[in-house]
Write a protein that holds these residues in place. Structure first.
Motif, PDB file in Angstrom:
ATOM      1  N   ASN A   1      38.796  -3.386 -58.776  1.00  0.00           N
ATOM      2  CA  ASN A   1      37.987  -2.532 -57.973  1.00  0.00           C
ATOM      3  C   ASN A   1      38.741  -1.763 -57.200  1.00  0.00           C
ATOM      4  O   ASN A   1      38.082  -1.233 -56.125  1.00  0.00           O
ATOM      5  CB  ASN A   1      36.877  -3.659 -57.444  1.00  0.00           C
ATOM      6  CG  ASN A   1      37.404  -4.335 -56.587  1.00  0.00           C
ATOM      7  OD1 ASN A   1      38.707  -4.444 -56.361  1.00  0.00           O
ATOM      8  ND2 ASN A   1      36.434  -5.430 -56.178  1.00  0.00           N
TER       9      ASN A   1
ATOM     10  N   VAL B   1      40.625  -2.272 -54.777  1.00  0.00           N
ATOM     11  CA  VAL B   1      40.380  -2.765 -53.177  1.00  0.00           C
ATOM     12  C   VAL B   1      40.503  -3.877 -52.841  1.00  0.00           C
ATOM     13  O   VAL B   1      40.127  -4.700 -54.002  1.00  0.00           O
ATOM     14  CB  VAL B   1      39.340  -1.685 -52.504  1.00  0.00           C
ATOM     15  CG1 VAL B   1      38.011  -2.358 -52.938  1.00  0.00           C
ATOM     16  CG2 VAL B   1      39.660  -1.478 -51.044  1.00  0.00           C
ATOM     17  N   TYR B   2      41.058  -4.596 -51.981  1.00  0.00           N
ATOM     18  CA  TYR B   2      40.454  -5.938 -51.385  1.00  0.00           C
ATOM     19  C   TYR B   2      39.206  -5.991 -50.923  1.00  0.00           C
ATOM     20  O   TYR B   2      39.165  -5.478 -49.712  1.00  0.00           O
ATOM     21  CB  TYR B   2      41.637  -6.446 -50.597  1.00  0.00           C
ATOM     22  CG  TYR B   2      42.992  -6.667 -51.167  1.00  0.00           C
ATOM     23  CD1 TYR B   2      43.313  -6.398 -52.515  1.00  0.00           C
ATOM     24  CD2 TYR B   2      43.934  -7.552 -50.190  1.00  0.00           C
ATOM     25  CE1 TYR B   2      44.513  -6.583 -52.730  1.00  0.00           C
ATOM     26  CE2 TYR B   2      45.054  -7.774 -50.718  1.00  0.00           C
ATOM     27  CZ  TYR B   2      45.327  -7.456 -51.957  1.00  0.00           C
ATOM     28  OH  TYR B   2      46.835  -7.800 -52.506  1.00  0.00           O
ATOM     29  N   GLY B   3      38.325  -6.374 -51.761  1.00  0.00           N
ATOM     30  CA  GLY B   3      37.018  -6.328 -51.235  1.00  0.00           C
ATOM     31  C   GLY B   3      36.756  -7.419 -50.148  1.00  0.00           C
ATOM     32  O   GLY B   3      36.515  -7.212 -49.093  1.00  0.00           O
TER      33      GLY B   3
ATOM     34  N   ASP C   1      41.830  -7.921 -58.507  1.00  0.00           N
ATOM     35  CA  ASP C   1      42.911  -7.310 -58.627  1.00  0.00           C
ATOM     36  C   ASP C   1      44.184  -7.683 -57.479  1.00  0.00           C
ATOM     37  O   ASP C   1      45.244  -7.694 -57.960  1.00  0.00           O
ATOM     38  CB  ASP C   1      42.966  -5.889 -58.465  1.00  0.00           C
ATOM     39  CG  ASP C   1      41.952  -5.203 -57.406  1.00  0.00           C
ATOM     40  OD1 ASP C   1      42.158  -5.596 -56.220  1.00  0.00           O
ATOM     41  OD2 ASP C   1      40.728  -4.889 -57.946  1.00  0.00           O
ATOM     42  N   GLY C   2      43.534  -7.876 -56.391  1.00  0.00           N
ATOM     43  CA  GLY C   2      44.645  -8.657 -55.502  1.00  0.00           C
ATOM     44  C   GLY C   2      45.066  -9.934 -55.870  1.00  0.00           C
ATOM     45  O   GLY C   2      46.331 -10.334 -56.007  1.00  0.00           O
TER      46      GLY C   2
END
Ligand SMILES: Cc1ncc(C[n+]2csc(CCOP(=O)(O)OP(=O)(O)O)c2C)c(N)n1
Ligand code: SF4
Ligand SMILES: [Mg+2]
Lengths: 364, 250
Positions: free
Chosen positions: B122, B124-126, B94-95
Motif C-alpha cells: 500500500n 506506505v507504513y499504515g 511493504d515495510g
C-alpha cells in the motif's frame, strides 16, 4: 555416527553440546557461522540428515532465531547456537520467544566484547543472559556448564526445562568450554512425563484454532499476561536452582564462580589447601534462577566472599544482592578475553587474608 | 432463492479494525474463500505480520502465528520444516517485507521454501501513521517525505516481484490489484495459484497485491482505487513475473 548409551567419546564442548541436543530429540537446528562455536553447526550439518532432522545455515542470526520461533510454535524441539555478537542479534527474537512462551534452547559460547571483540573466552555476556537481554519483563533459564560432560548433560536438561515451563533456555558457555576436548558419555534420558503440546500449531483439525502471539493490545490484558509470566518465573526460582557447593562448611573465604572461571578456581582450592588456607566455593549451575539462598546462607558464617569472573564484574552484582551486607564481597576478574590464572586468584586471596589480619591488628 | 454470495467459513464473523476503504479486508476475504475452496482450513497455518494486519488472526479461523516485524518468512520456514504437509502462508506489508525483512524474503525465496507469501503493497507504513515505505512512489507525500519522495534523498520505489523473480528458488511470482471486481477476481486466481504451487510442493510463491490506504494517502476510498490504477501501476506493473508452468515467460 552411531551413539551407544554409556559409550565414551572424546569430544569438544561444542561437539558434545550438539550431539546431546540430537540425543535429546532436537530435530530443528538453525545457525549462522561464528567462532568459537562453529563445531556445533558442523556437527549438526552432519548429524541432522542422519536422524531425519532439519539443518539450515541461515542468512543471519536474526533469521535463525525466528526459524527457531517457528519450529517451536509448530511443536518441534529446536535449537540455535552462536557466540556473543550473534547472540546480541538474537535478542529481539528471544524476547518474542519468552513473550509467546515458546520452548527452545539457545547456546552462547561467549567470546570477548564489546563489539567484534575477539574470539577468546569471556564471561561478559552474563548481564545480557540473566537480566533479559531483549526488551520486556522476562527471563530465560540460564545454565552454565563447566566441563564437556556437564555441557552435554545440561543441553539435555535444557530441552526438558524448556518444554516443562514453555520458556527459552540458554546455555552460557565460552570459547574455552566450546573448544576443549574431554571424555563424554551421553547417558541422560529424555523426560517422559512432559505434557503434550496441545497449544502448538499443527492445523486446526478437530479442535479450536491455536494462536501463538505476544501481542496484547487491549488495555489491561498485557499486565494480566505479565503477572502470569512472573508467576511462572517465581515457580522456576523455587524449583530449579542448581549449584555445586565445595568445602564451604569451615571456609574463611568462599569463592563464587561459574563455568570456566569455576574450573580454574577448582585448582585454586587445591593450591589453597596446600597452604592450609580454608577456602570453599559455590559454583552456580543455574545463573538464572540464581542460587541466592545458598550464597546468603554461606555469607552468614564466612569472613568474606570472592567472586571470580572473566568479565569486569557482572555476576558479582547478584552475589552482592544475595549477600545483602552480611559479609564483604570482593571481586577478581579479567576482561576482554583475559583468563585469570590460579596463581593470580590465590594471590588475591592472600591479599584479602593479609588485609583482614591488618584490620584485626588495628582493632585489637 | 439461490444464495450466490455468503461469508466464507474461514472468515470469522466480526467487525475488523481496518479503516473504511482499506484493502486489507478484501485480501483477507479472498484468502478465506480460497482456503474454503481448496478445503484446507484444517491444515493451513498463517503468519500475521507487524503492520496494520497484525490482528489478522482475529479474522481467519485457522491456526495462526505472530512474527516480529519483517520476520514472517523465517518463522514460516521454521513451521514448514516441522509440518511439511501443512499449508503455510505469510501475510506481509511493504515495510515488513521490503524494508526490515528484505533479507528474510530474499533468502526464503532462494531456498525455494515451499510457502506462499501474500504481499500487501500500500506504498506506505499504515500502522505507524503513514511514513514512507520502500514502495512509496516518487513524489508521493508521506509523514517522512513531506515534500514528496525525492529519489536523490530517499532512493527509488523497490520492485520486489521483479527482484524475486530472478531468484532461482522462486516458482510463482505475480503482481495484482483489487481496484475492480475483475481485478479482485484475478487476484483470487493468482493467490489460489500460489497455494496450488505449495500444495504441489513446487516451491516458493509470492503474490503482491497493490492495495489502498485511504487514510494515509489522504484520499477517499474511490480516489484511492483510481490512484492505484492510474499511478501505482506505472511503477508497479501488474502481471505474472514467474510461473513454474511456463518457466520461460520472464
Ligand atoms: C522492530 C520493529 N520496528 C518498528 C516497528 C514499528 N512498526 C510497526 S508496523 C510498521 C510498519 C508497517 O508498515 P507495513 O509493513 O507497510 O504494513 P501496513 O501497516 O502498511 O499494512 C512499523 C515500522 C516494530 N513493531 N518493530
Ligand atoms: S491505516 Fe491504512 S492500511 Fe492501515 S487500516 Fe487504515 S487504511 Fe488500512
Ligand atoms: Mg504498507
Amino acid at each position: 555416527m552411531s551413539i551407544n548409551k554409556n559409550q565414551k567419546f572424546l569430544l569438544t564442548g561444542n561437539e558434545a553440546s550438539a550431539e546431546a541436543a540430537i540425543q535429546a530429540g532436537c530435530r530443528f537446528y538453525y545457525g549462522y557461522p561464528i567462532t568459537p562455536q562453529n563445531e556445533i553447526m558442523t556437527h549438526m550439518a552432519l548429524r541432522m540428515p542422519e536422524v531425519g532432522g532439519t539443518f539450515i545455515q541461515v542468512e543471519s542470526e536474526l533469521a535463525a532465531i525466528y526459524m527457531v520461533y517457528g519450529s517451536a510454535a509448530a511443536g518441534g524441539r529446536t535449537m540455535t547456537s552462536s557466540s556473543s555478537p550473534g547472540i546480541s542479534l538474537k535478542q529481539e527474537g528471544i524476547s518474542y520467544l519468552a513473550g509467546s512462551e515458546l520452548p527452545c534452547v539457545i547456546i552462547n559460547m561467549q567470546r570477548g566484547g564489546p563489539g567484534l571483540g575477539d574470539i577468546s573466552p569471556a564471561q561478559s555476556d552474563y548481564f545480557q543472559a540473566v537480566k533479559g537481554g531483549g526488551h520486556g519483563d522476562y527471563h530465560t533459564i540460564v545454565l552454565a556448564p563447566s566441563s564437556v560432560q556437564e555441557a552435554a548433560d545440561l543441553v539435555f536438561d535444557a530441552f526438558d526445562l524448556a518444554d516443562c515451563y514453555r520458556n527459552p533456555v540458554m546455555i552460557l558457555g565460552d570459547a574455552q568450554l566450546g573448544q576443549m576436548m574431554e571424555p563424554v558419555v551421553f547417558c541422560k534420558k529424555q523426560k517422559t512425563d512432559l505434557s503434550a503440546k496441545t497449544w502448538a500449531l499443527t492445523g486446526a483439525r478437530g479442535r479450536k484454532r491455536n494462536i501463538i502471539k505476544s501481542f496484547y493490545p487491549v488495555k489491561g490484558e498485557l499486565e494480566v499476561f505479565n503477572i502470569k509470566l512472573q508467576k511462572k518465573y517465581h515457580e522456576i526460582e523455587a524449583e530449579e536452582v542448581r549449584y555445586e557447593e565445595i568445602d564451604t562448611r569451615n571456609a574463611d573465604i568462599v569463592i563464587v564462580a561459574y563455568g570456566t572461571s569455576a574450573r580454574i578456581c577448582r585448582e585454586v582450592l587445591k593450591d589453597a589447601k596446600k597452604q592450609s588456607l580454608k577456602i570453599g566455593m559455590i559454583r552456580p549451575i543455574t545463573l538464572w534462577p540464581f542460587p541466592s539462598h545458598c550464597i546468603a546462607r554461606v555469607a552468614e558464617r564466612v569472613q568474606s566472599i570472592l567472586t571470580v569472573e572473566m568479565s569486569a564484574g557482572q555476576m558479582v552484582e547478584d552475589v552482592r544482592l544475595a549477600v545483602n551486607g552480611k559479609c564483604p564481597v570482593h571481586f577478581y576478574g579479567r576482561t576482554g578475553g583475559g583468563i585469570p590464572s590460579p596463581k593470580e586468584i590465590l594471590h588475591k586471596i592472600n591479599e584479602l587474608i593479609q588485609v583482614k589480619e591488618k584490620v584485626t591488628c588495628v582493632t585489637s | 432463492m439461490e444464495l450466490t454470495y455468503s461469508k466464507p467459513k474461514t472468515l470469522i464473523d466480526t467487525p475488523t479494525h481496518y479503516c473504511p476503504g482499506c484493502g486489507h479486508g478484501i485480501v483477507h476475504r479472498l484468502i478465506a474463500e480460497i482456503i474454503d475452496d481448496l478445503d484446507i482450513r484444517e491444515k493451513t497455518i498463517g503468519l500475521a505480520p507487524v503492520g496494520c494486519a497484525v490482528l489478522a488472526y482475529n479474522y481467519l479461523d485457522i491456526d495462526m502465528c505472530e512474527a516480529a516485524h519483517g520476520r514472517p518468512p523465517a518463522v514460516a520456514t521454521g513451521i514448514k520444516r516441522v509440518h511439511p504437509d501443512n499449508i503455510v502462508f505469510s501475510y506481509q506489508g511493504d515495510g515488513d517485507l521490503a524494508a526490515i525483512g528484505t533479507a528474510e524474503i530474499i533468502h526464503t525465496a532462494n531456498r525455494g521454501e515451499n510457502i506462499t507469501v501474500i504481499f500487501v503493497n500500500n506504498a506506505v507504513y499504515g500502522m505507524t501513521n503513514g511514513q514512507m515505505a520502500p514502495t512509496t512512489l516518487l513524489n508521493q507525500r508521506t509523514l517522512t517525505t513531506p515534500k514528496g519522495r525525492n529519489e536523490k534523498i530517499d532512493g527509488y520505489p523497490l520492485r520486489m516481484c521483479e527482484i524475486l523473480s530472478i531468484i532461482d528458488g522462486s516458482r510463482f511470482i505475480a503482481r495484482t490489484s483489487i481496484t475492480s471486481p475483475a481485478n479482485i477476481k484475478k487476484t483470487k486466481q493468482l493467490i489460489q495459484k500460489g497455494f496450488q504451487t505449495q500444495i504441489e510442493k513446487r516451491g516458493f510463491s509470492l503474490i503482491e497485491v497493490l492495495s489502498t490506504c485511504p487514510v494515509y494517502w489522504h484520499m477517499t476510498p474511490c480516489e484511492s482505487m483510481k490512484y492505484i490504477d492510474e499511478q501505482m501501476t506505472k511503477t508497479f506493473p501488474l502481471g505474472v513475473f514467474k510461473d513454474w508452468e511456463n518457466e520461460n515467460q520472464f
